[in-house]
Design an enzyme around this catalytic site. Structure first.
Site, PDB file in Angstrom:
ATOM      1  N   HIS A 473       0.830  -1.205   0.000  1.00  0.00           N
ATOM      2  CA  HIS A 473       0.000   0.000   0.000  1.00  0.00           C
ATOM      3  C   HIS A 473       0.868   1.260   0.000  1.00  0.00           C
ATOM      4  O   HIS A 473       0.697   2.152  -0.851  1.00  0.00           O
ATOM      5  CB  HIS A 473      -0.916  -0.017   1.225  1.00  0.00           C
ATOM      6  CG  HIS A 473      -1.767   1.197   1.377  1.00  0.00           C
ATOM      7  ND1 HIS A 473      -3.092   1.236   0.982  1.00  0.00           N
ATOM      8  CD2 HIS A 473      -1.504   2.433   1.875  1.00  0.00           C
ATOM      9  CE1 HIS A 473      -3.594   2.433   1.227  1.00  0.00           C
ATOM     10  NE2 HIS A 473      -2.642   3.176   1.771  1.00  0.00           N
ATOM     11  N   GLU A 474       1.793   1.328   0.953  1.00  0.00           N
ATOM     12  CA  GLU A 474       2.623   2.527   1.053  1.00  0.00           C
ATOM     13  C   GLU A 474       3.545   2.660  -0.152  1.00  0.00           C
ATOM     14  O   GLU A 474       3.850   3.783  -0.586  1.00  0.00           O
ATOM     15  CB  GLU A 474       3.430   2.506   2.357  1.00  0.00           C
ATOM     16  CG  GLU A 474       2.575   2.543   3.621  1.00  0.00           C
ATOM     17  CD  GLU A 474       1.604   3.714   3.665  1.00  0.00           C
ATOM     18  OE1 GLU A 474       1.878   4.757   3.021  1.00  0.00           O
ATOM     19  OE2 GLU A 474       0.560   3.590   4.334  1.00  0.00           O
ATOM     20  N   HIS A 477       1.714   4.428  -2.832  1.00  0.00           N
ATOM     21  CA  HIS A 477       1.814   5.877  -2.638  1.00  0.00           C
ATOM     22  C   HIS A 477       3.173   6.386  -3.122  1.00  0.00           C
ATOM     23  O   HIS A 477       3.266   7.447  -3.761  1.00  0.00           O
ATOM     24  CB  HIS A 477       1.674   6.218  -1.154  1.00  0.00           C
ATOM     25  CG  HIS A 477       0.268   6.264  -0.645  1.00  0.00           C
ATOM     26  ND1 HIS A 477      -0.739   6.976  -1.262  1.00  0.00           N
ATOM     27  CD2 HIS A 477      -0.296   5.715   0.460  1.00  0.00           C
ATOM     28  CE1 HIS A 477      -1.858   6.857  -0.569  1.00  0.00           C
ATOM     29  NE2 HIS A 477      -1.616   6.085   0.477  1.00  0.00           N
ATOM     30  N   HIS A 480       3.351   6.828  -6.721  1.00  0.00           N
ATOM     31  CA  HIS A 480       2.583   8.004  -7.133  1.00  0.00           C
ATOM     32  C   HIS A 480       3.472   9.249  -7.081  1.00  0.00           C
ATOM     33  O   HIS A 480       3.370  10.144  -7.940  1.00  0.00           O
ATOM     34  CB  HIS A 480       1.379   8.160  -6.204  1.00  0.00           C
ATOM     35  CG  HIS A 480       0.280   9.003  -6.750  1.00  0.00           C
ATOM     36  ND1 HIS A 480      -0.828   9.339  -6.011  1.00  0.00           N
ATOM     37  CD2 HIS A 480       0.097   9.597  -7.957  1.00  0.00           C
ATOM     38  CE1 HIS A 480      -1.646  10.076  -6.734  1.00  0.00           C
ATOM     39  NE2 HIS A 480      -1.100  10.255  -7.919  1.00  0.00           N
TER      40      HIS A 480
END
Length: 690
Positions: A473-474, A477, A480
Site C-alpha cells: 500500500h505505502e 503511494h 505516485h
C-alpha cells in the site's frame, strides 16, 4: 540558541551531499527555530514582491512566481516533519508545539492576502483568454480554489476570526498527536513466564525480544504498535493478558490526565464547524467534501450505507460462529472484543486450513520489498538499485535509486520500515523533495515509513499478511510520488483529492495476493523453499476471511468521522465519549467490535486536518481500485502492457493535473459502481460465509 549563521546551521547552507539530501548527521534540534525564522521571512519577502509588482497580473508573474516561492521553507519543513514522525525526541516535540501555530499563521496570512488574491482572481476571470495550456489552467484553478476556501474573499473581521481558528487548530492538532505518542511510549507489557507466553509462536517471541532490547529492557514486551498488538491478540492464550493489551490499545488518548484527548476533540470539532460557517458552508463535512471527488456528505453516506448492511450481517454471522467456538472449548463467557482475533484465528484454521504462524515464515521483509519492486518492474519497467552513500536519519533506513526502462534516473526511494519508540505509530508516505520541472528537472526523494516489529538479532523481520499489504500500500503511494511527471509543484505526485489519493496505493495491494507474485517471493526465511502450493492456494482463497469484521471496524471510524463533522457551528459543545456511544448506537455497531480508530487516538482526523471528514476516502478509493484491477483481469494478464501504460500516464504520472473523475475515466473509460468493491471484499452475496 539562535543559529542563523549558515556555516553553523546546516539547514541554511547549501547541501553538497549526493542528490542534495539533507545532511542528517549535522542537523540538530537547535538549528530548526532559526531556520524557520529565516525561511518565514524569506517567503514573506517573495510574496511581497509578487503583490507589489507594477505589472498587470499574468500567469508568469503571479502563479509561476508563487510556485517558485517558499523553497527555503519547504526544505526546512520536509526535514522537520520527517523527524517529528519518524525519529522524534522531546526537544523536537517542544519545537513543534511552538512552531505549529506560527506556521499556521504564516500560511493563513498568505492565503488571505487581499492583494495576492486579487491578482489570482483577475487571472481566473480571464482563464480562457490567457493562452494557457491544460496544466497551467489546472494550476490556476487549484490556486484560486485554495485561496477562496482559505477565506481570501472574507471581510476583515471574518478573516481575523478565521486566523484565530486556524492557529488554534494547529496547536490542538499538535497536542493531540503528542498526547497519543506519549501514551504509546508509556505502555509496555513485560512477559516472563511460559504461562504468559502460551500460544505465541516463535517468530513473535523473537520480535517481542527485539522490542524489549530496542527499549533497553530485558525479556519480551508487547508495545502499542499495531504490529505488536494485533498478533498478540491473535495468538495469546491468556485471556486476561489479551484484555489488558486490548484495553491499553483502544484507550490511547483516553486515560484522563495530561494526555487525554477528549477535550481536544470537542474543541477541534467546534472550531472546524465555525470555520466552515464563516466560509458559507452548513458544516465542516460540506466544506471538506465540496473540493473532493465525492462532493457531498450524502454521496459519502450512500456509499457507507451500501457496504454497512452486508458487512454487519457477515460480521454478526461470524460472531455467532466464534461464540460457538468459545462454548465448544468449554469457555463460560460471552465473546468480547479482545477475544475476536484469537478465536477468528482458530476459525480460519478450521474453515480455510490456514494459520498465520504457517504463513509468516514465508513473508520476510526483504522478500516483500523485492516483490514490490518486481511488480513495479513488470508494470512500469522500473529498476531499483541500492544506494549506501547517502545520508539517512536512522541506521535502519534503506535507500534505492529508481531508474526507468531507458536507464534514466527517476528519483530516490527511502524505506524506514521498523518500529522504534521515537516513531509515531502507523504507516505513511512522505517526501523530502517532490518532482517538478518549473525549476529544472527536479527529481523526487520519496519516503515510506512503517512500524513492523523487528526480527531477533541476526534474523530477518517477518511480516503478517496484513503487514505485507501495508508495505505494498505505502509503496503504491511512493510510486505516485516517484512517477509524477508534471511541470508545476502545485499538482505534483500525491497532490490530489483525498478520496482519490488512495487509488494508486490500494490498487497496488492487489498484486501481492496474485499467485505469480507469491510463488516467486513467498520463500521460507530459513530454507528458501517457496510456499507450498496447497498453502498458497489456501492463503488466496482465505483473503476474504473475517472481512465482515475488517469492514465493520473501518466503517465505524468512517461514520463517526462524518458524524463529528456534520455538526453545525450552532451545535452545543460535545462530550466526545457520549458522542461516540450515540454514533455507534445509531449504526448498530456490534458490541464485540471496536472501531479501528476510536476518536481519542484517531490521528488521521485529529492530529491534523488531512482526513477530517475524509476517512471514508479509503473506501471511496477502494471502489475505484477494485474496478481498476478488473481492467487488468479483463485482459487475462495482470501485467498487461497497454493497461499498465495507460495506468501510469493517467494516474501515477498525472498528479493533480485533472479532476479525479476525469483522470479515472481517462484510464477506465467510465466511472465505477460499488459492485466491484463488494465483490473484492466477498460481500456481494450476503449469504456466503467468510
Amino acid at each position: 540558541m539562535n543559529v542563523l549563521n549558515p556555516s553553523e546551521n546546516p539547514l541554511l547552507s547549501s547541501w553538497t551531499t549526493p542528490d542534495e539530501i539533507p545532511p542528517f548527521a549535522l542537523i540538530k534540534p537547535k538549528h530548526f527555530v532559526a531556520a524557520y525564522d529565516h525561511a518565514f521571512a524569506a517567503h514573506d519577502i517573495e510574496i511581497a514582491a509578487i503583490t507589489a509588482s507594477p505589472h498587470q497580473p499574468d500567469f508568469e508573474n503571479t502563479i509561476a512566481a508563487l510556485e517558485r516561492s517558499g523553497k527555503a521553507l519547504q526544505r526546512v519543513d520536509s526535514v522537520f516533519h520527517l523527524l517529528i514522525g519518524a525519529d522524534s525526541n522531546e526537544a523536537l516535540l517542544e519545537i513543534e508545539r511552538e512552531l505549529a501555530p506560527r506556521a499556521a499563521s504564516h500560511w493563513n496570512n498568505i492565503h488571505t492576502n487581499p492583494d495576492l488574491f486579487r491578482r489570482i482572481d483577475t487571472l481566473m476571470q480571464h482563464i480562457d483568454t490567457l493562452g494557457l495550456n491544460a496544466e497551467q489552467k489546472r494550476v490556476l484553478e487549484r490556486y484560486h480554489t485554495a485561496f477562496r476556501r482559505a477565506g481570501a474573499a472574507l471581510d476583515g473581521a471574518a478573516k481575523r476570526r478565521l486566523a484565530e481558528i486556524i492557529e488554534r487548530l494547529a496547536a490542538l492538532g499538535t497536542t493531540f498527536s503528542q498526547n497519543l505518542l506519549a501514551d504509546e511510549q508509556a505502555f509496555t507489557l513485560s512477559l516472563e513466564s511460559e504461562a504468559e507466553l502460551a500460544g505465541l509462536p516463535d517468530f513473535m517471541r523473537e520480535a517481542m525480544k527485539s522490542e524489549a532490547q530496542e527499549r533497553g529492557l530485558g525479556g519480551r514486551v508487547v508495545t502499542l504498535s499495531r504490529s505488536s498488538v494485533e498478533p498478540f491478540l491473535q495468538f495469546a492464550q491468556r485471556r486476561d493478558l489479551r484484555e489488558k493489551v486490548f484495553r491499553a490499545f483502544v484507550s490511547r488518548g483516553d486515560n484522563g490526565g495530561a494526555t487525554d484527548n477528549n477535550a481536544v476533540i470537542a474543541e477541534m470539532v467546534q472550531l472546524r464547524a465555525e470555520r466552515a460557517g464563516l466560509l458559507g458552508y452548513d458544516d465542516f463535512a460540506h466544506y471538506r467534501l465540496d473540493d473532493a471527488m465525492a462532493k457531498t456528505p450524502d454521496a459519502v453516506r450512500h456509499l457507507l450505507d451500501t457496504v454497512w448492511s452486508p458487512a454487519r450481517a457477515r460480521a454478526e454471522a461470524d460472531r455467532d460462529a466464534l461464540q460457538a467456538l468459545v462454548q465448544e472449548e468449554g469457555g463460560n463467557f460471552k465473546l468480547a472484543p479482545w477475544d475476536w482475533r484469537y478465536y477468528a484465528e482458530k476459525l480460519r484454521q478450521r474453515r480455510c486450513g490456514v494459520e498465520e504462524a504457517a504463513i509468516k515464515p514465508y513473508l520476510s521483509l526483504d522478500r516483500m520489498i523485492e516483490a514490490a519492486f518486481y511488480t513495479a518492474k513488470r508494470l512500469f519497467g522500473l529498476q531499483f538499485e541500492p544506494r549506501t552513500n547517502v545520508p539517512v536519519w536512522h541506521p535502519d533506513v534503506r535507500v534505492w535509486e529508481l531508474r526507468g526502462s531507458d536507464g534514466g534516473k527517476i528519483g530516490l526511494f527511502f524505506g524506514d520500515y521498523l518500529a522504534r519508540p521515537s516513531k509515531q505509530s502507523g504507516a505513511w508516505m512522505t517526501s523530502l523533495r517532490d518532482q517538478e520541472k518549473l525549476a529544472g528537472d527536479i527529481r523526487p526523494l520519496i519516503i515510506n515509513v512503517c512500524n513492523f516489529s523487528k526480527g531477533a538479532e541476526g534474523e530477518p523481520t517477518l511480516l503478517s499478511f496484513i503487514d505485507a499489504h501495508t508495505l505494498f500500500h505505502e509503496f503504491g503511494h511512493a510510486l505516485h510520488g516517484l512517477l509524477s511527471n508534471v511541470t508545476y509543484p502545485q499538482i505534483s505526485g500525491t497532490s490530489v483529492a483525498t478520496d482519490f489519493v488512495e487509488l494508486p496505493s490500494q490498487l497496488y495491494e492487489h498484486w501481492l495476493q496474485q499467485p505469480e507474485i507469491l510463488r516467486q517471493f513467498a520463500l521460507h526465511y530459513q530454507t528458501g523453499e517457496p510456499m507450498p502450493e496447497a498453502l498458497l492456494r489456501r492463503v488466496i482463497a482465505a483473503r476474504n476471511f473475517d472481512q465482515g469484521f475488517a469492514t465493520v471496524e473501518f466503517l465505524g471510524s468512517a461514520f463517526i468521522d462524518l458524524d463529528f463533522h456534520s455538526l453545525p457551528s450552532s451545535a452545543p459543545a460535545i462530550d466526545s465519549a457520549t458522542f461516540e456511544t450515540r454514533s455507534m448506537a445509531q449504526i448498530g455497531m456490534p458490541e464485540e467490535i471496536v472501531m479501528r480508530h476510536r476518536p481519542p487516538h484517531f490521528g488521521h482526523v485529529f492530529s491534523g486536518g488531512g482526513y477530517a471528514a475524509g476517512y471514508y476516502s479509503y473506501m471511496w478509493s477502494e471502489v475505484l481500485d477494485a474496478d481498476a484491477f478488473e481492467a487488468f483481469k479483463e485482459t487475462g494478464d495482470i501485467f498487461d502492457p497497454a493497461t499498465a501504460k495507460r495506468l501510469r500516464e493517467t494516474i501515477y504520472a498525472a498528479g493533480g493535473s485533472r479532476e479525479p473523475a476525469d483522470a479515472y475515466k481517462a484510464f477506465r473509460g467510465r466511472l465505477p459502481s460499488p459492485d466491484a468493491l463488494l465483490r473484492k471484499r466477498g460481500l456481494a452475496e450476503p449469504s456466503v460465509t467468510s
